[in-house]
Design a protein around this motif. Sequence first.
Motif, short mmCIF file in Angstrom:
data_model
loop_
_atom_site.label_atom_id
_atom_site.label_comp_id
_atom_site.label_asym_id
_atom_site.label_seq_id
_atom_site.Cartn_x
_atom_site.Cartn_y
_atom_site.Cartn_z
N THR A 6 0.87 -1.16 0.00
CA THR A 6 0.00 0.00 0.00
C THR A 6 0.91 1.21 0.00
O THR A 6 1.82 1.31 0.83
CB THR A 6 -0.91 0.03 1.24
N THR A 8 1.04 5.41 0.11
CA THR A 8 0.32 6.65 0.37
C THR A 8 1.25 7.81 0.07
O THR A 8 2.38 7.83 0.57
CB THR A 8 -0.14 6.72 1.84
N PHE A 10 2.09 11.83 0.28
CA PHE A 10 1.79 12.98 1.13
C PHE A 10 2.42 14.24 0.56
O PHE A 10 3.43 14.18 -0.14
CB PHE A 10 2.37 12.77 2.54
N HIS A 16 -3.88 20.18 0.17
CA HIS A 16 -4.00 18.85 0.74
C HIS A 16 -4.19 18.86 2.26
O HIS A 16 -4.25 17.81 2.88
CB HIS A 16 -2.79 17.99 0.36
N SER A 19 -7.16 16.76 3.80
CA SER A 19 -6.97 15.31 3.83
C SER A 19 -5.75 14.92 4.66
O SER A 19 -5.21 13.83 4.50
CB SER A 19 -6.84 14.76 2.41
N VAL A 22 -2.67 13.86 2.65
CA VAL A 22 -2.73 12.74 1.72
C VAL A 22 -3.12 13.24 0.33
O VAL A 22 -4.12 13.92 0.17
CB VAL A 22 -3.72 11.65 2.20
N TYR A 24 -2.85 10.88 -2.54
CA TYR A 24 -3.52 9.70 -3.09
C TYR A 24 -3.01 8.46 -2.38
O TYR A 24 -1.99 8.50 -1.68
CB TYR A 24 -3.33 9.57 -4.61
N GLN A 25 -3.71 7.34 -2.58
CA GLN A 25 -3.30 6.06 -2.02
C GLN A 25 -3.48 4.99 -3.09
O GLN A 25 -4.48 4.98 -3.79
CB GLN A 25 -4.11 5.72 -0.78
N VAL A 27 -3.38 0.77 -3.53
CA VAL A 27 -3.35 -0.51 -2.83
C VAL A 27 -3.04 -1.63 -3.83
O VAL A 27 -3.22 -1.45 -5.04
CB VAL A 27 -4.67 -0.81 -2.09
N ARG A 48 6.60 15.87 -2.67
CA ARG A 48 5.81 14.79 -2.06
C ARG A 48 6.72 13.71 -1.50
O ARG A 48 7.85 13.54 -1.94
CB ARG A 48 4.89 14.15 -3.11
N LEU A 50 6.50 9.43 -0.08
CA LEU A 50 5.69 8.23 -0.14
C LEU A 50 5.91 7.37 1.10
O LEU A 50 7.05 7.18 1.53
CB LEU A 50 6.04 7.40 -1.38
N LYS A 51 4.84 6.83 1.61
CA LYS A 51 4.89 5.85 2.70
C LYS A 51 4.50 4.52 2.07
O LYS A 51 3.41 4.38 1.51
CB LYS A 51 3.93 6.22 3.81
#
Length: 55
Positions: A6, A8, A10, A16, A19, A22, A24-25, A27, A48, A50-51
């Motif tokens: 997954t 995410t 940021f 943003h 949210s 966030v 977008y995400q 999966v 940005r 990413l996680k």
Amino acid sequence: MEQLYTVTAFSDAHEHKPSRGVVYQVVDATGEYVEKLKAREAEEHPDRWLKVEAQ
């Protein structure tokens, strides 16, 4: 079976804030997709981060 992730994205950008940063995400991302996404985001949106979490 291939490991899926997954992802995410940021951003600190003002639009943003509602949210909690966030953007977008994604999966069920494959490892190959995650690497391509990291490269694309670094090039197109260096503000940005990413996680990435294994599912």
